[in-house]
Every structure is written in structure tokens, then in C-alpha cells.
Enzyme design. Structure first.
Site, PDB file in Angstrom:
ATOM      1  N   ARG A 135       0.857  -1.174   0.000  1.00 40.87           N
ATOM      2  CA  ARG A 135       0.000   0.000   0.000  1.00 40.87           C
ATOM      3  C   ARG A 135       0.901   1.235   0.000  1.00 40.87           C
ATOM      4  O   ARG A 135       1.919   1.266   0.725  1.00 40.87           O
ATOM      5  CB  ARG A 135      -0.913   0.031   1.232  1.00 40.87           C
ATOM      6  CG  ARG A 135      -2.108  -0.907   1.156  1.00 40.87           C
ATOM      7  CD  ARG A 135      -3.114  -0.463   0.084  1.00 40.87           C
ATOM      8  NE  ARG A 135      -4.316  -1.277   0.081  1.00 40.87           N
ATOM      9  CZ  ARG A 135      -4.535  -2.322  -0.731  1.00 40.87           C
ATOM     10  NH1 ARG A 135      -3.622  -2.705  -1.592  1.00 40.87           N
ATOM     11  NH2 ARG A 135      -5.681  -2.987  -0.674  1.00 40.87           N
TER      12      ARG A 135
ATOM     13  N   GLU B 126      -3.391   7.612  -4.230  1.00 44.01           N
ATOM     14  CA  GLU B 126      -3.742   7.118  -5.573  1.00 44.01           C
ATOM     15  C   GLU B 126      -4.952   7.843  -6.121  1.00 44.01           C
ATOM     16  O   GLU B 126      -5.879   8.121  -5.361  1.00 44.01           O
ATOM     17  CB  GLU B 126      -4.009   5.615  -5.501  1.00 44.01           C
ATOM     18  CG  GLU B 126      -2.718   4.853  -5.338  1.00 44.01           C
ATOM     19  CD  GLU B 126      -2.898   3.338  -5.346  1.00 44.01           C
ATOM     20  OE1 GLU B 126      -3.887   2.848  -5.919  1.00 44.01           O
ATOM     21  OE2 GLU B 126      -2.025   2.677  -4.778  1.00 44.01           O
TER      22      GLU B 126
ATOM     23  N   HIS C 108      -1.153   0.192  -9.862  1.00 42.52           N
ATOM     24  CA  HIS C 108      -1.781  -0.740  -8.914  1.00 42.52           C
ATOM     25  C   HIS C 108      -2.378  -1.968  -9.627  1.00 42.52           C
ATOM     26  O   HIS C 108      -3.592  -2.172  -9.619  1.00 42.52           O
ATOM     27  CB  HIS C 108      -2.871  -0.016  -8.094  1.00 42.52           C
ATOM     28  CG  HIS C 108      -3.184  -0.707  -6.793  1.00 42.52           C
ATOM     29  ND1 HIS C 108      -3.604  -0.059  -5.672  1.00 42.52           N
ATOM     30  CD2 HIS C 108      -3.151  -2.018  -6.434  1.00 42.52           C
ATOM     31  CE1 HIS C 108      -3.815  -0.919  -4.683  1.00 42.52           C
ATOM     32  NE2 HIS C 108      -3.540  -2.127  -5.133  1.00 42.52           N
TER      33      HIS C 108
HETATM   34  C1  DGY Z   1      -5.793  -5.977  -2.794  1.00 45.70           C
HETATM   35  O1  DGY Z   1      -6.523  -6.946  -3.042  1.00 45.70           O
HETATM   36  O2  DGY Z   1      -5.721  -5.489  -1.676  1.00 45.70           O
HETATM   37  C2  DGY Z   1      -4.975  -5.419  -3.926  1.00 45.70           C
HETATM   38  O3  DGY Z   1      -4.336  -4.255  -3.606  1.00 45.70           O
HETATM   39  C3  DGY Z   1      -5.804  -5.249  -5.169  1.00 45.70           C
HETATM   40  O4  DGY Z   1      -5.943  -6.491  -5.684  1.00 45.70           O
END
Ligand code: DGY
Length: 359
Positions: free
Chosen positions: A259, A288, A306
Site C-alpha cells: 500500500r 492514488e 496498482h
Molecule cells: C488488494 O486486493 O488489496 C490489492 O491491492 C488489489 O488487488
């Protein structure tokens, strides 16, 4: 768009599922297959999310909300869902959802763990290789017709394997959950040393074959490559900031597929500009879809939008799981994957179920 309500059998599940943005067909098909379920998709387009006001309005009439990580599912939104009996997110990370508020309000929150482990670990490696060997930059050079003659110093990068130096490279993994472990497994082919840090999973690190436990500072100081795989929590917010970046080797590469806010992006830009580290491969950002000023213009970064879990198969499985969680919530059953399972024992949860039965 609102789906049809077809003929219902006597024990069929009924209710309204609000889907914030269309999910892959595999998941939509599961929802549409339930004759008593009304499905409302707030946004059909893939390049924008629903407006907040629309979301607030729709959630007020929803039994279940099926959302993506781009929606802010905060206390205001959860409270607007008076009849809400579950939130199902098509992602494993749920840092966009106020889970404590959901629990307090008696709302289970579903997610999609386990399904995207390999796909995300693959992408972390792709970023690592692409950054170490300047693949996107070299591709650009080639397609622009700038390749005139082979050059001994053209796009020289860093080895992942012992390669030219004969020294085994050190891969530091921060966060040793499913994805961190899958990244570690892939290092065998590169004959790397692996160190890992995860205060919540120390035992798991110590039991993993070929992986050595390290404190965060030691990991940062000794690693040639650092890959982040920790969820975003108050403890991991800006886990990698100026202090940490300055501890890394000037030749090191940082990869983040976890993240964005785990890294202080402004400090990272300085680290890359001033040579505290050699490069970064990023799939996620602090705000983002925006990036910190200057990041996009650096020569030593590889930047992706992402796409860690973005294989067709994986996204299909995630969509199915999100639909299964949503349908379970609609039936008043525990979802197959609930982030806050303690909610099922609360009075608030029981009240929501009986309001539904009697309302
Ligand atoms: C998640 O699932 O948390 C990813 O960042 C997106 O697939």
C-alpha cells in the site's frame, strides 16, 4: 443499472446488492444467477468510481454493499446504510474501510484473501527485475529507434543472482504474510539470501526454510533489494520514511506492491534524487492515483498503476469470492472470508438481522 428480479423459489435469497463499480463477469454472473436478488451497479465504466453522493444515496437502500478499494467506506457511509447487512470488498486489503466502525454497527466486512498471493508476488518480482535492469527505459530507447550500436555501458543494471560479482544478493522482505512468503519462495532460482521482518509473524519467518529473521534496521542496512508486503495499519503508515531510506545501501532498490502510505513518498523522491538508494519499483502510491511531485520524472523508477493482482484468472476469482461473501451476507450467514468475524456475536449484528426479518 438495476438487474431484474426473476421468479423466486420459496427459500430463495432476496434483497438488494449495490455494486459500486462493475466487477468481472465471473462475479456478476453469480449475483445475477440469484433470482430474488436485485443488483444495482452504480458505475459501469472502469475508469471512474461513483460520486460520493450517489454512493450515500444507494447505500441507504442497500442490503449489501459490494465495493472496491477505491471507495471510502467510512463511518458516514456505513451509518447511511441503515439496512446494511454486510460490506463485501473485492480486494484483500481493507484499509479503505473503517472496520472498527463496521463492527460497532454490526456490519460484517468481507474480503478476498489467498486468491491473489501468487499473482502479486509475481508482480513484485517483475518490478524488481524491471527496476534492476532498467527494462522499461531500455524498451523505450529501442522503440524510439535510438539503438544505433551495441554499447558496453548501455543500460547496465544490477544483478539479482550472484551474476558478475559472484556475491549472493540479499533480498529483504518486510511483511511475511502470504504474499511476502510467496516472494521469498521465488528467490530460490536467483540464489539469493533472504532476510525478513514482520513483528506479527516472527515465528513464521523463523520457520521458513532459507529465510533469516532481521530487525527492520538490520534488514534495510543489509539488503540489496527491499520488497514491502505489509498491510496498511496505523503501525505501518510511513514505516519507510527518511530515517529508513537513509539506512538503505546506495545501491539498493525498493519495491512496493503493498500500500502506498507504507512509504513516505516525498522522502522517497528525495532518496531517489539524491542517491540515498539506487531505484524504486512502485505499484502503489500514497494518494492514488496521484504521485508525489517529481516521482514520475525520475530516471530510476518503474511505476505501475496498482496492478499487483491483475491477471484475468485472479481477478475473476476475486470477483467470485466477493460475490459469494455478498450473497452469504444477504442470506444472514457468515461470509466465507470476514475481516471482523467477532461481529457475528454482537447485539448490533443480531439487531440488524432481526430488523430485516421483521421489517
Ligand atoms: C488488494 O486486493 O488489496 C490489492 O491491492 C488489489 O488487488
Amino acid at each position: 443499472m438495476t438487474g431484474r428480479i426473476a421468479e423466486m423459489g420459496p427459500s430463495a435469497v432476496t434483497g438488494r446488492i449495490v455494486v459500486t463499480r462493475r466487477i468481472p463477469e465471473a462475479g456478476m454472473a453469480l449475483l445475477w444467477a440469484e433470482p430474488g436478488v436485485e443488483v444495482e451497479v452504480l458505475e459501469e465504466a472502469q475508469d471512474r468510481g461513483p460520486h460520493r453522493d450517489r454512493l450515500l444515496e444507494a447505500v441507504a437502500a442497500a442490503d449489501v454493499l459490494l465495493c472496491l478499494l477505491t471507495e471510502v467506506v467510512d463511518r458516514e457511509l456505513l451509518s447511511a446504510g441503515r439496512g446494511l447487512r454486510g460490506v463485501s470488498q473485492m480486494a484483500v486489503g481493507v484499509d479503505n474501510v473503517d472496520v472498527p466502525a463496521a463492527t460497532e454497527l454490526g456490519i460484517p466486512v468481507g474480503h478476498t484473501p489467498g486468491l491473489l498471493t501468487d499473482t502479486t508476488a509475481d508482480l513484485a518480482w517483475a518490478l524488481l527485475m524491471a527496476t534492476a535492469r532498467h527494462i522499461p527505459q531500455a524498451h523505450q530507447y529501442q522503440v524510439e529507434g535510438r539503438y544505433r550500436i551495441w554499447g558496453p555501458e548501455l543500460f547496465t543494471g544490477a544483478d539479482l543472482s550472484p551474476g558478475g560479482s559472484g556475491r549472493r544478493k540479499v533480498l529483504g522482505i518486510v511483511g511475511f504474510g502470504r504474499i511476502g512468503q510467496a516472494v521469498a519462495r521465488r528467490s530460490v532460482g536467483f540464489d539469493m539470501e533472504v532476510v525478513a521482518h514482520d513483528p506479527r509473524n516472527r515465528e513464521r519467518v523463523e520457520e521458513a526454510p532459507g529465510v533469516r529473521w532481521a530487525g527492520l534496521d538490520e534488514l534495510l542496512e543489509s539488503s540489496d533489494f527491499v520488497s514491502l508486503h505489509t498491510p496498511l495499519t496505523p503501525e505501518t503508515h510511513h514505516l519507510i520514511g527518511e530515517r529508513e531510506l537513509r539506512r538503505m545501501k546506495p545501491s539498493a532498490i525498493l519495491v512496493n506492491t503493498a500500500r502506498g502510505p507504507v512509504v513516505d513518498e516525498t522522502a522517497l523522491v528525495r532518496a531517489l534524487e539524491e542517491g540515498w538508494i539506487a531505484g524504486a519499483g512502485l505499484d502503489v502510491y500514497e494518494e492514488e492515483p496521484h504521485m508525489a511531485a517529481g516521482l514520475a520524472h525520475l530516471p530510476n523508477v518503474v511505476l505501475l498503476p496498482h496492478i499487483g493482482s491483475a491477471s484475468g484468472d485472479t481477478r475473476g476469482r476475486m470477483a467470485r469470492m466477493a460475490a459469494m461473501n455478498a450473497l452469504a451476507f444477504l442470506r444472514g450467514e457468515a461470509g466465507p472470508h470476514t475481516v471482523n468475524p467477532q461481529v457475528y456475536a454482537t447485539l448490533a449484528y443480531g439487531r440488524r438481522q432481526s430488523d430485516r426479518r421483521h421489517g
